[in-house]
Design a protein around this motif. Structure first.
Motif, PDB file in Angstrom:
ATOM      1  N   PHE A  89      -1.765   5.016  14.819  1.00 56.67           N
ATOM      2  CA  PHE A  89      -1.791   6.475  14.945  1.00 56.67           C
ATOM      3  C   PHE A  89      -3.171   6.953  14.529  1.00 56.67           C
ATOM      4  O   PHE A  89      -3.610   6.709  13.405  1.00 56.67           O
ATOM      5  N   ASP A  90      -3.854   7.633  15.453  1.00 53.28           N
ATOM      6  CA  ASP A  90      -5.212   8.121  15.196  1.00 53.28           C
ATOM      7  C   ASP A  90      -5.128   9.412  14.381  1.00 53.28           C
ATOM      8  O   ASP A  90      -4.948  10.500  14.924  1.00 53.28           O
ATOM      9  N   VAL A  91      -5.276   9.261  13.073  1.00 56.30           N
ATOM     10  CA  VAL A  91      -5.156  10.395  12.152  1.00 56.30           C
ATOM     11  C   VAL A  91      -6.342  11.343  12.310  1.00 56.30           C
ATOM     12  O   VAL A  91      -6.178  12.556  12.385  1.00 56.30           O
ATOM     13  N   ARG A  92      -7.534  10.781  12.362  1.00 63.91           N
ATOM     14  CA  ARG A  92      -8.752  11.591  12.385  1.00 63.91           C
ATOM     15  C   ARG A  92      -8.813  12.524  13.589  1.00 63.91           C
ATOM     16  O   ARG A  92      -9.267  13.655  13.482  1.00 63.91           O
ATOM     17  N   ASN A  93      -8.354  12.056  14.752  1.00 66.99           N
ATOM     18  CA  ASN A  93      -8.463  12.860  15.974  1.00 66.99           C
ATOM     19  C   ASN A  93      -7.156  13.541  16.368  1.00 66.99           C
ATOM     20  O   ASN A  93      -7.050  14.058  17.480  1.00 66.99           O
ATOM     21  N   SER A  94      -6.180  13.554  15.485  1.00 72.33           N
ATOM     22  CA  SER A  94      -4.897  14.187  15.799  1.00 72.33           C
ATOM     23  C   SER A  94      -5.030  15.713  15.722  1.00 72.33           C
ATOM     24  O   SER A  94      -5.394  16.256  14.684  1.00 72.33           O
ATOM     25  N   PRO A  95      -4.686  16.418  16.802  1.00 69.41           N
ATOM     26  CA  PRO A  95      -4.781  17.878  16.774  1.00 69.41           C
ATOM     27  C   PRO A  95      -3.609  18.526  16.027  1.00 69.41           C
ATOM     28  O   PRO A  95      -3.638  19.722  15.758  1.00 69.41           O
ATOM     29  N   TYR A  96      -2.598  17.751  15.689  1.00 66.34           N
ATOM     30  CA  TYR A  96      -1.386  18.304  15.075  1.00 66.34           C
ATOM     31  C   TYR A  96      -1.446  18.352  13.557  1.00 66.34           C
ATOM     32  O   TYR A  96      -0.696  19.099  12.938  1.00 66.34           O
ATOM     33  N   LYS A 105      -4.718  15.462   6.620  1.00 62.24           N
ATOM     34  CA  LYS A 105      -5.468  14.270   7.049  1.00 62.24           C
ATOM     35  C   LYS A 105      -6.137  13.601   5.852  1.00 62.24           C
ATOM     36  O   LYS A 105      -6.108  12.374   5.719  1.00 62.24           O
ATOM     37  N   ASP A 106      -6.748  14.408   4.978  1.00 61.46           N
ATOM     38  CA  ASP A 106      -7.435  13.860   3.806  1.00 61.46           C
ATOM     39  C   ASP A 106      -6.458  13.162   2.867  1.00 61.46           C
ATOM     40  O   ASP A 106      -6.722  12.052   2.384  1.00 61.46           O
ATOM     41  N   ARG A 107      -5.315  13.805   2.596  1.00 62.09           N
ATOM     42  CA  ARG A 107      -4.323  13.195   1.704  1.00 62.09           C
ATOM     43  C   ARG A 107      -3.713  11.957   2.335  1.00 62.09           C
ATOM     44  O   ARG A 107      -3.450  10.965   1.653  1.00 62.09           O
ATOM     45  N   ALA A 138      -2.847   6.154   2.617  1.00 63.95           N
ATOM     46  CA  ALA A 138      -2.770   4.965   3.463  1.00 63.95           C
ATOM     47  C   ALA A 138      -3.553   3.799   2.881  1.00 63.95           C
ATOM     48  O   ALA A 138      -3.158   2.641   3.037  1.00 63.95           O
ATOM     49  N   GLY A 139      -4.656   4.076   2.231  1.00 69.31           N
ATOM     50  CA  GLY A 139      -5.447   3.010   1.611  1.00 69.31           C
ATOM     51  C   GLY A 139      -5.970   2.015   2.631  1.00 69.31           C
ATOM     52  O   GLY A 139      -6.639   2.377   3.597  1.00 69.31           O
ATOM     53  N   SER A 140      -5.618   0.728   2.450  1.00 72.02           N
ATOM     54  CA  SER A 140      -6.141  -0.325   3.322  1.00 72.02           C
ATOM     55  C   SER A 140      -5.482  -0.327   4.699  1.00 72.02           C
ATOM     56  O   SER A 140      -5.928  -1.040   5.599  1.00 72.02           O
ATOM     57  N   ARG A 141      -4.440   0.453   4.887  1.00 75.95           N
ATOM     58  CA  ARG A 141      -3.800   0.535   6.207  1.00 75.95           C
ATOM     59  C   ARG A 141      -4.569   1.441   7.156  1.00 75.95           C
ATOM     60  O   ARG A 141      -4.258   1.521   8.331  1.00 75.95           O
ATOM     61  N   MET A 142      -5.590   2.135   6.641  1.00 74.60           N
ATOM     62  CA  MET A 142      -6.407   3.038   7.458  1.00 74.60           C
ATOM     63  C   MET A 142      -7.704   2.319   7.824  1.00 74.60           C
ATOM     64  O   MET A 142      -8.381   1.776   6.957  1.00 74.60           O
ATOM     65  N   THR A 143      -8.037   2.328   9.115  1.00 74.52           N
ATOM     66  CA  THR A 143      -9.289   1.707   9.544  1.00 74.52           C
ATOM     67  C   THR A 143     -10.447   2.667   9.292  1.00 74.52           C
ATOM     68  O   THR A 143     -10.239   3.843   8.994  1.00 74.52           O
ATOM     69  N   GLN A 144     -11.664   2.179   9.447  1.00 75.14           N
ATOM     70  CA  GLN A 144     -12.840   3.034   9.252  1.00 75.14           C
ATOM     71  C   GLN A 144     -12.930   4.116  10.319  1.00 75.14           C
ATOM     72  O   GLN A 144     -13.555   5.148  10.111  1.00 75.14           O
ATOM     73  N   ASP A 145     -12.287   3.889  11.460  1.00 78.38           N
ATOM     74  CA  ASP A 145     -12.289   4.877  12.543  1.00 78.38           C
ATOM     75  C   ASP A 145     -11.240   5.958  12.344  1.00 78.38           C
ATOM     76  O   ASP A 145     -11.105   6.843  13.188  1.00 78.38           O
ATOM     77  N   GLY A 146     -10.468   5.879  11.255  1.00 73.02           N
ATOM     78  CA  GLY A 146      -9.449   6.880  10.980  1.00 73.02           C
ATOM     79  C   GLY A 146      -8.141   6.618  11.694  1.00 73.02           C
ATOM     80  O   GLY A 146      -7.373   7.532  11.952  1.00 73.02           O
ATOM     81  N   ILE A 168       6.527   8.452   9.387  1.00 67.75           N
ATOM     82  CA  ILE A 168       7.036   9.791   9.078  1.00 67.75           C
ATOM     83  C   ILE A 168       7.037  10.019   7.568  1.00 67.75           C
ATOM     84  O   ILE A 168       6.623  11.079   7.087  1.00 67.75           O
ATOM     85  N   ASP A 169       7.482   9.017   6.806  1.00 62.73           N
ATOM     86  CA  ASP A 169       7.519   9.142   5.342  1.00 62.73           C
ATOM     87  C   ASP A 169       6.112   9.329   4.772  1.00 62.73           C
ATOM     88  O   ASP A 169       5.895  10.157   3.886  1.00 62.73           O
ATOM     89  N   LEU A 170       5.162   8.566   5.300  1.00 60.03           N
ATOM     90  CA  LEU A 170       3.779   8.659   4.817  1.00 60.03           C
ATOM     91  C   LEU A 170       3.196  10.049   5.101  1.00 60.03           C
ATOM     92  O   LEU A 170       2.560  10.645   4.225  1.00 60.03           O
TER      93      LEU A 170
END
Length: 143
Positions: A44-51, A57-59, A64-72, A96-98
């Motif tokens: 799931f692309d968090v950084r580019n999500s319009p929703y 997004k910051d929280r 997410a920690g290590s589950r997040m890539t450098q591309d967001g 959904i929980d995250l």
């Protein structure tokens, strides 16, 4: 109209923004695990999500920690079940929980001062400890 996944009463994400990939699960399992792709990788692309609002997004990135890539991109891997559909549902539930946890705003910290008695207690403990330590030095004989 695209299918929307409800996170909270005011937040929904588009199902088309999720990228699903079936892979073979790792670990023991015999013949079944060697020939079926039951493990699910959810992206799931968090950084580019319009929703998602920026503060969510910051929280979410912090949670997410290590589950997040450098591309967001948030990557969740589910392989607990022998069923691909159950792993798919598990990955979606975890996403959904995250996101729900990321929507909760942290309570602001109120600055407090230590009480007078706690200051006295700390200083008294320090002086006792200093007395104990000073008794550990070389023994001097007075002749």
């Amino acid at each position: 109209m695209p299918a929307m996944i409800e996170i909270t009463s005011w937040l929904r994400i588009d199902e088309d923004d999720l990228i699903w990939k079936a892979t073979r699960a790792s670990g023991p399992g015999g013949q079944h695990v060697n020939k079926t792709s039951t493990a699910i990788e959810l992206r799931f692309d968090v950084r580019n999500s319009p929703y998602l609002p920026d503060d969510v997004k910051d929280r979410l990135t912090a949670l997410a920690g290590s589950r997040m890539t450098q591309d967001g991109v948030l990557v969740l891997f589910a392989q607990g079940s022998r069923s691909q559909e159950m792993n798919r549902q598990d990955a979606l539930d975890r996403l959904i929980d995250l996101i729900r946890r990321a929507t909760e705003k942290p309570k602001p910290r109120k600055a407090t001062k230590p009480t007078y008695s706690s200051k006295l207690k700390r200083l008294e403990t320090k002086s006792k400890r200093g007395t104990v330590k000073s008794g550990r030095g070389r023994v001097k004989f007075d002749d």
